[in-house]
Write a protein that holds these residues in place. Structure first.
Motif, mmCIF file in Angstrom:
data_model
loop_
_atom_site.group_PDB
_atom_site.id
_atom_site.type_symbol
_atom_site.label_atom_id
_atom_site.label_comp_id
_atom_site.label_asym_id
_atom_site.label_seq_id
_atom_site.Cartn_x
_atom_site.Cartn_y
_atom_site.Cartn_z
ATOM 1 N N PRO A 183 24.068 39.580 -0.633
ATOM 2 C CA PRO A 183 24.902 40.555 0.091
ATOM 3 C C PRO A 183 24.121 41.813 0.466
ATOM 4 N N PRO A 184 24.679 42.620 1.362
ATOM 5 C CA PRO A 184 24.048 43.908 1.681
ATOM 6 C C PRO A 184 24.221 44.894 0.534
ATOM 7 N N THR A 185 23.589 46.041 0.675
ATOM 8 C CA THR A 185 23.647 47.092 -0.346
ATOM 9 C C THR A 185 24.343 48.308 0.252
ATOM 10 N N PRO A 186 25.668 48.365 0.190
ATOM 11 C CA PRO A 186 26.371 49.509 0.770
ATOM 12 C C PRO A 186 25.844 50.824 0.193
ATOM 13 N N GLY A 187 25.606 51.783 1.061
ATOM 14 C CA GLY A 187 25.087 53.079 0.625
ATOM 15 C C GLY A 187 23.595 53.214 0.801
ATOM 16 N N LYS A 243 24.568 55.749 -3.522
ATOM 17 C CA LYS A 243 23.566 55.236 -2.573
ATOM 18 C C LYS A 243 22.395 54.651 -3.362
ATOM 19 N N PRO A 244 22.544 53.429 -3.833
ATOM 20 C CA PRO A 244 21.501 52.852 -4.692
ATOM 21 C C PRO A 244 20.133 52.841 -4.021
ATOM 22 N N PHE A 245 19.113 53.351 -4.714
ATOM 23 C CA PHE A 245 17.701 53.334 -4.293
ATOM 24 C C PHE A 245 17.454 54.123 -3.008
ATOM 25 N N VAL A 288 17.024 39.959 -6.945
ATOM 26 C CA VAL A 288 17.420 40.801 -8.080
ATOM 27 C C VAL A 288 18.631 41.612 -7.670
ATOM 28 N N ASN A 289 19.724 41.447 -8.426
ATOM 29 C CA ASN A 289 20.851 42.356 -8.275
ATOM 30 C C ASN A 289 20.520 43.575 -9.131
ATOM 31 N N ILE A 290 20.152 44.669 -8.479
ATOM 32 C CA ILE A 290 19.690 45.841 -9.227
ATOM 33 C C ILE A 290 20.851 46.527 -9.946
ATOM 34 N N HIS A 291 20.513 47.229 -11.022
ATOM 35 C CA HIS A 291 21.519 48.079 -11.667
ATOM 36 C C HIS A 291 21.932 49.152 -10.656
ATOM 37 N N GLY A 292 20.952 49.830 -10.056
ATOM 38 C CA GLY A 292 21.198 50.725 -8.923
ATOM 39 C C GLY A 292 22.401 51.620 -9.068
ATOM 40 N N SER A 293 22.391 52.469 -10.085
ATOM 41 C CA SER A 293 23.550 53.343 -10.320
ATOM 42 C C SER A 293 23.638 54.450 -9.280
ATOM 43 N N GLY A 294 22.499 54.734 -8.617
ATOM 44 C CA GLY A 294 22.491 55.798 -7.614
ATOM 45 C C GLY A 294 22.049 57.144 -8.164
ATOM 46 N N THR A 295 21.768 57.227 -9.464
ATOM 47 C CA THR A 295 21.256 58.498 -9.997
ATOM 48 C C THR A 295 19.752 58.561 -9.740
ATOM 49 N N ARG A 296 19.236 59.789 -9.633
ATOM 50 C CA ARG A 296 17.814 59.944 -9.307
ATOM 51 C C ARG A 296 16.939 59.250 -10.363
ATOM 52 N N VAL A 297 17.202 59.563 -11.634
ATOM 53 C CA VAL A 297 16.272 59.098 -12.671
ATOM 54 C C VAL A 297 16.434 57.602 -12.975
ATOM 55 N N SER A 298 17.650 57.119 -13.001
ATOM 56 C CA SER A 298 17.872 55.714 -13.345
ATOM 57 C C SER A 298 17.281 54.788 -12.289
#
Lengths: 380, 115
Positions: free
Chosen positions: A331-335, A190-192, A270-280
């Motif tokens: 595009p949308p941001t699934p999650g 769930k990015p961001f 911006v296409n974010i890196h958005g790994s979904g981890t809290r810190v990143s």
């Protein structure tokens, strides 16, 4: 300075083979996340992943096979006769992970014959080209690095055409490693998002045909996007965590602006890196605020749909950026559904149709690497 | 890893300006031994109990990251996988470093070949 353009894109992704399939599924906010019985049977704590289930290949050369399929698509779209001096620029994290796993299990295999270089060499051998081969083992930033290296070689005049991108087969080493590092999501990426719990492992390949604009125009090729600059930096902070003040991605994005002469205010997406981890995600959000201040571009991320394909991740997302530019659609941001109060930034939740001239593709990696690739429309 | 750091401490020594230093590591085998050791640990202890400390060292860019952390180098950080004595690869790295020196305004570029 020669303008560098992309004239072909090929994709093998968990959300489809071919950029159009991936794109249409992404626009529908589909996700490829699945439970896998083989992971459960083997005793993995985390049994969900984004794997390419409709692509058959020998396990020990799965990465090379995915890269070759993507290269075939890219060459076909570009409609190019590859010159002999075509260069290969390929990024991956582990190369053929299965070879390392089998060697550790006692199989008589030299794993170094299956590293990142082997995937690049497979492309060169298949197309019988003898230009330079660069195998970039820069983990989750590798796709951006590879396209940036191709751009540099084209601008120097070392080569006339580049096949560049990233490939990463599904890795049991990474599946266990990230799970044991407590980086994996409990319930999808769930990015961001306020409720994000981590990443989901993916796999795939994305390959691009990259050439000088003059050459592309001369042969009547359709240019899909312009590659303006790659900005790189290192956090030099921690083996697995980004610097919490976001300085790494801040420096990478600013380096891309400095190298290209383009201003942050002109970025549309911006296409974010958005790994979904809290810190990143938290560190990336600070970097975005550092760079864009009160003029934040639209943000989207795709790891909720295709997972984190490590060395192929930034290449797959670059393919999404190219398609977005070509269709003037973000595009949308699934999650992503609920804004995180600390991040205080929104991501797209629906496709957004707007004028897109410039886009940044962000990527970060273990080891403190940051890579921001700045792309433009072919008219910009 | 300590041997690499010790060698670099001697020559070239600490960078005058680590924020404008680029790092280029070339190797064919970084991460191999750690990957094998990590997977043997997974086989021995099971995926739920494998030692997580080994995992970051399975990545080929782990050495480049460790050098950067030790010396505080925040400029471009590359890891190239290429066969030993591949002159074309090394030439490409040298060209990239030269170009980065100009485009990033780097004060130094370190090319570290690990065999």
């Amino acid at each position: 300075m020669n303008t560098i353009v992309i004239t072909g894109v090929g994709v093998v992704s968990p959300l489809g083979i071919g950029i159009d399939v991936l794109w249409n599924n992404l626009l529908s906010s589909k996700t490829s996340l699945q439970h896998f019985n083989d992971l459960e049977a083997a005793g993995y704590r985390n049994t969900s992943a984004c794997r390419v289930t409709d692509f058959e290949a020998p396990q020990i050369t799965r990465g090379a096979c995915m890269a070759l399929e993507a290269a075939k698509q890219a060459i076909a779209q570009s409609n190019i006769q590859l010159p002999k001096n075509t260069g290969i620029f390929l990024g991956s994290t582990l190369g053929e992970s299965m070879a390392y796993e089998l060697a550790a299990e006692g199989e008589p295999i030299d794993p170094e014959a299956y590293n990142t270089f082997s995937i690049a060499k497979a492309i060169a051998d298949t197309y019988q080209v003898i230009g330079p081969i660069q195998a970039l083992s820069t983990a989750c930033t590798a796709g951006n690095y590879a396209v940036g290296a191709a751009m540099a070689a084209l601008q120097r005049g070392d080569i006339d055409v580049a096949i560049a991108g990233g490939a990463e087969p599904f890795s049991r080493i990474a599946m266990v490693g990230f799970t044991r590092s407590r980086a994996m999501a409990a319930d999808g990426c769930k990015p961001f998002d306020a409720n994000r719990t981590g990443m989901v492992l993916g796999e795939g390949a994305a390959i691009f045909i990259v050439e000088r604009l003059d050459d592309a125009v001369k042969r009547g090729a359709m240019t899909l996007a312009t590659v303006h600059a790659l900005g790189l930096s290192c956090d030099a902070y921690h083996p697995t965590s980004p610097h919490p003040d976001g300085r790494g991605l801040t420096n990478a994005m600013n380096a891309a602006f400095k190298k290209s002469g383009i201003n942050a205010d002109d970025i549309d997406w911006v296409n974010i890196h958005g790994s979904g981890t809290r810190v990143s995600d938290a560190a990336e959000s600070i970097a975005l605020k550092n760079v864009f201040k009160n003029n934040m571009p639209l943000l989207s991320g795709s790891k909720g749909a295709i997972g984190h394909a490590l060395g192929a991740a930034s290449a797959l997302e670059l393919a999404i950026c190219v398609k977005g530019i070509a269709t003037q659609t973000i595009p949308p941001t699934p999650g992503y559904t609920i804004q995180d109060a600390d991040i205080a930034l929104d991501c797209t939740t629906q496709p957004v149709h707007k004028k897109i001239n410039l886009v940044i593709n962000n990527a970060s990696a273990f080891g403190g690497l940051n890579a921001s690739l700045l792309l433009g429309s072919s008219m910009y | 890893m300590p041997a690499i750091i010790a060698t670099l401490e001697k020559e070239p020594g600490r960078p005058a300006d680590p924020d404008t230093t680029g790092l280029y590591v070339v190797s064919n085998h970084i991460g191999t031994n750690s990957s094998l050791a990590f997977w043997k640990d997974v086989i021995k202890n099971g995926p739920a109990f494998a030692n997580p400390e080994l995992f970051p060292w399975t990545l080929a860019n782990s050495v480049c990251g460790a050098i950067a952390r030790h010396f505080g180098i925040t400029g471009p950080n590359y890891t190239y996988t290429c066969p030993p004595d591949d002159e074309t690869c090394i030439n490409g790295v040298v060209k990239q470093a030269g170009e980065d020196r100009e485009k990033y305004g780097l004060s130094a570029t370190w090319i570290v070949i690990v065999h």
